[in-house]
Write a protein that holds these residues in place. Sequence first.
Motif, PDB file in Angstrom:
ATOM      1  N   ASP A  55      -5.692  -5.203   6.191  1.00 38.86           N
ATOM      2  CA  ASP A  55      -6.614  -5.320   7.324  1.00 38.86           C
ATOM      3  C   ASP A  55      -6.471  -4.119   8.252  1.00 38.86           C
ATOM      4  OD1 ASP A  55      -7.792  -7.769   6.638  1.00 38.86           O
ATOM      5  OD2 ASP A  55      -6.386  -8.950   7.847  1.00 38.86           O
ATOM      6  N   PHE A  56      -5.236  -3.680   8.466  1.00 38.99           N
ATOM      7  CA  PHE A  56      -4.989  -2.535   9.348  1.00 38.99           C
ATOM      8  C   PHE A  56      -5.477  -1.242   8.703  1.00 38.99           C
ATOM      9  CE2 PHE A  56      -2.357  -5.688  11.311  1.00 38.99           C
ATOM     10  CZ  PHE A  56      -2.316  -5.337  12.648  1.00 38.99           C
ATOM     11  N   VAL A  57      -5.241  -1.096   7.422  1.00 37.60           N
ATOM     12  CA  VAL A  57      -5.685   0.108   6.716  1.00 37.60           C
ATOM     13  C   VAL A  57      -7.208   0.214   6.748  1.00 37.60           C
ATOM     14  CG1 VAL A  57      -5.640   1.382   4.545  1.00 37.60           C
ATOM     15  CG2 VAL A  57      -3.661  -0.017   5.210  1.00 37.60           C
ATOM     16  N   ALA A  58      -7.883  -0.889   6.421  1.00 36.54           N
ATOM     17  CA  ALA A  58      -9.346  -0.890   6.392  1.00 36.54           C
ATOM     18  C   ALA A  58      -9.930  -0.639   7.778  1.00 36.54           C
ATOM     19  CB  ALA A  58      -9.857  -2.217   5.833  1.00 36.54           C
ATOM     20  N   THR A  59      -9.298  -1.180   8.804  1.00 43.02           N
ATOM     21  CA  THR A  59      -9.766  -0.937  10.170  1.00 43.02           C
ATOM     22  C   THR A  59      -9.659   0.545  10.501  1.00 43.02           C
ATOM     23  OG1 THR A  59      -9.140  -3.161  10.877  1.00 43.02           O
ATOM     24  CG2 THR A  59      -9.370  -1.493  12.600  1.00 43.02           C
ATOM     25  N   HIS A  60      -8.565   1.162  10.112  1.00 37.72           N
ATOM     26  CA  HIS A  60      -8.396   2.599  10.344  1.00 37.72           C
ATOM     27  C   HIS A  60      -9.465   3.391   9.595  1.00 37.72           C
ATOM     28  CE1 HIS A  60      -6.372   6.586  10.090  1.00 37.72           C
ATOM     29  NE2 HIS A  60      -5.898   6.252  11.279  1.00 37.72           N
ATOM     30  N   HIS A 163      -3.714  -0.028  -1.926  1.00 42.83           N
ATOM     31  CA  HIS A 163      -4.924  -0.543  -2.561  1.00 42.83           C
ATOM     32  C   HIS A 163      -6.190   0.245  -2.260  1.00 42.83           C
ATOM     33  CE1 HIS A 163      -2.553  -4.548  -2.182  1.00 42.83           C
ATOM     34  NE2 HIS A 163      -2.328  -3.998  -3.361  1.00 42.83           N
ATOM     35  N   LEU A 164      -6.142   1.164  -1.301  1.00 42.93           N
ATOM     36  CA  LEU A 164      -7.347   1.848  -0.832  1.00 42.93           C
ATOM     37  C   LEU A 164      -7.208   3.361  -0.940  1.00 42.93           C
ATOM     38  CD1 LEU A 164      -7.534  -0.561   2.124  1.00 42.93           C
ATOM     39  CD2 LEU A 164      -9.530  -0.197   0.665  1.00 42.93           C
ATOM     40  N   GLY A 165      -8.361   4.052  -1.010  1.00 43.18           N
ATOM     41  CA  GLY A 165      -8.343   5.499  -1.152  1.00 43.18           C
ATOM     42  C   GLY A 165      -8.094   5.918  -2.588  1.00 43.18           C
ATOM     43  N   PRO A 166      -7.774   7.184  -2.837  1.00 40.51           N
ATOM     44  CA  PRO A 166      -7.646   8.263  -1.851  1.00 40.51           C
ATOM     45  C   PRO A 166      -8.995   8.854  -1.454  1.00 40.51           C
ATOM     46  CG  PRO A 166      -7.207   9.122  -4.033  1.00 40.51           C
ATOM     47  CD  PRO A 166      -7.436   7.639  -4.196  1.00 40.51           C
ATOM     48  N   PHE A 167      -9.008   9.489  -0.283  1.00 39.69           N
ATOM     49  CA  PHE A 167     -10.201  10.149   0.235  1.00 39.69           C
ATOM     50  C   PHE A 167     -10.026  11.661   0.181  1.00 39.69           C
ATOM     51  CE2 PHE A 167     -10.325   5.943   2.024  1.00 39.69           C
ATOM     52  CZ  PHE A 167     -11.676   5.631   2.127  1.00 39.69           C
ATOM     53  N   SER A 168     -11.136  12.366   0.097  1.00 43.33           N
ATOM     54  CA  SER A 168     -11.115  13.827   0.103  1.00 43.33           C
ATOM     55  C   SER A 168     -10.640  14.337   1.459  1.00 43.33           C
ATOM     56  CB  SER A 168     -12.512  14.372  -0.196  1.00 43.33           C
ATOM     57  OG  SER A 168     -12.581  15.764   0.059  1.00 43.33           O
ATOM     58  N   PHE A 182     -14.240   1.226   0.527  1.00 42.91           N
ATOM     59  CA  PHE A 182     -13.261   0.141   0.509  1.00 42.91           C
ATOM     60  C   PHE A 182     -13.005  -0.370  -0.910  1.00 42.91           C
ATOM     61  CE2 PHE A 182     -15.389   0.178   4.634  1.00 42.91           C
ATOM     62  CZ  PHE A 182     -14.305   0.353   5.473  1.00 42.91           C
ATOM     63  N   ASP A 183     -13.206   0.487  -1.894  1.00 39.10           N
ATOM     64  CA  ASP A 183     -12.982   0.100  -3.287  1.00 39.10           C
ATOM     65  C   ASP A 183     -11.514  -0.218  -3.543  1.00 39.10           C
ATOM     66  OD1 ASP A 183     -15.629   0.578  -3.706  1.00 39.10           O
ATOM     67  OD2 ASP A 183     -15.365   2.417  -4.871  1.00 39.10           O
ATOM     68  N   TYR A 184     -11.281  -1.077  -4.507  1.00 44.74           N
ATOM     69  CA  TYR A 184      -9.923  -1.456  -4.911  1.00 44.74           C
ATOM     70  C   TYR A 184      -9.383  -0.418  -5.882  1.00 44.74           C
ATOM     71  CZ  TYR A 184      -6.171  -4.295  -6.994  1.00 44.74           C
ATOM     72  OH  TYR A 184      -4.964  -4.767  -7.449  1.00 44.74           O
ATOM     73  N   ASN A 185      -8.272   0.216  -5.504  1.00 50.04           N
ATOM     74  CA  ASN A 185      -7.667   1.251  -6.345  1.00 50.04           C
ATOM     75  C   ASN A 185      -6.152   1.191  -6.190  1.00 50.04           C
ATOM     76  OD1 ASN A 185      -7.242   3.471  -7.986  1.00 50.04           O
ATOM     77  ND2 ASN A 185      -7.604   4.943  -6.344  1.00 50.04           N
ATOM     78  N   PRO A 186      -5.489   0.281  -6.909  1.00 51.19           N
ATOM     79  CA  PRO A 186      -4.034   0.128  -6.751  1.00 51.19           C
ATOM     80  C   PRO A 186      -3.275   1.371  -7.182  1.00 51.19           C
ATOM     81  CG  PRO A 186      -4.827  -1.156  -8.626  1.00 51.19           C
ATOM     82  CD  PRO A 186      -6.042  -0.655  -7.910  1.00 51.19           C
ATOM     83  N   ALA A 253      -6.855   6.675   4.989  1.00 49.80           N
ATOM     84  CA  ALA A 253      -6.020   5.560   4.522  1.00 49.80           C
ATOM     85  C   ALA A 253      -4.532   5.751   4.772  1.00 49.80           C
ATOM     86  CB  ALA A 253      -6.276   5.332   3.029  1.00 49.80           C
ATOM     87  N   SER A 254      -4.150   6.678   5.629  1.00 50.19           N
ATOM     88  CA  SER A 254      -2.733   6.982   5.854  1.00 50.19           C
ATOM     89  C   SER A 254      -1.899   5.823   6.381  1.00 50.19           C
ATOM     90  CB  SER A 254      -2.581   8.194   6.779  1.00 50.19           C
ATOM     91  OG  SER A 254      -3.360   8.045   7.944  1.00 50.19           O
TER      92      SER A 254
END
Length: 334
Positions: A55-60, A163-168, A182-186, A253-254
């Motif tokens: 929840d905190f990661v997605a909010t960020h 579970h989230l990212g990575p982003f460019s 917000f895709d699932y990527n373990p 997603a840091s």
Amino acid sequence: MAQSCTAERTTIRKEWGEMAPAERINYTDAVLCLSRKPPRLPTAEYPGVRSRFDDFVATHINYTLHVHYSGLFLPWHRRFTWLWEKALREECHYTGYLPYWNWPLWTSDLHKSPLFDCSETSLSGDGEYNPGEQALSGGNVTIPRGSGGGCARCGPFKDFTTHLGPFSRDLSSLTEIPSPKFDYNPQCLNRSLNNFVTSHYNNATIVSRLMASTDIVDFQTVMDHWPPRPDGVLGPHGGGHFSLGATMQDLFASPQDPAFMLHHCMIDRLWAMWQSRDEMNRRHALNGTTTILNPPWGQQVTLDTKMEFGVLDGPRRVGEVMSPTEHGLCYTYT
């Protein structure tokens, strides 16, 4: 209505190394607890959100384009880290308060710091060596690669899954949250300790320069860029992120790296100290817009600007977080 923040009620945030071993384990146990609790965000809409931690990661991720390199960076993260501390205490039996990572204490050798020495009382340490990790370049600075580059190999977060990212890292022309959203990527927690970065961008000289800032514009410039652009790419804020590996380097997603909150707690500590040195001119000093990189068309931040926190909290005015001892906040630092 929140109780007034008296001296008796004021809580104290400590540096990680000041905490007893049992206190550190209490903290990491609570973080792991949050990672096992169900999320409040709906997984159907946020496929990568699998826990309360997420929840905190997605909010960020959701507010990254408003709360970085902008006038909201300092106030938004002050509330964000306080909400994290609150969740650990109320939902996962944490009995302490949010610790901070005092960068200058460990600039010469992160591997020997109590934060990253790989012991059971650390935040885990280096990752497995990855020969494919590359040096980073930006502006006139080249940053050598770190000493790991793979999955964290020891400590309490050795088997931690993000579970989230990575982003460019490309921030050009960003007007909306980019793929993968917000895709699932373990993935595993990636770590690559980098003493070059901390020794250049998080040392005592830079902290002293930050604290000597004459106004909020100068403070923000030193925090995000040292030396100021275009001569460099990092300040102590970026330095903390780029000293730990790919998970922490991800602007969006840091927070998936458990060190994120301690890094930002240190940023908040320095901002609070800087504010308190000149209450009249600094306590409510703001600069910048509500948009990343402060474009000319951005809306200027004021004390009445509303900040959003999704499922973590209701909207908050910037003026509610300008002091760590007002509007329900009640903490100080060692």
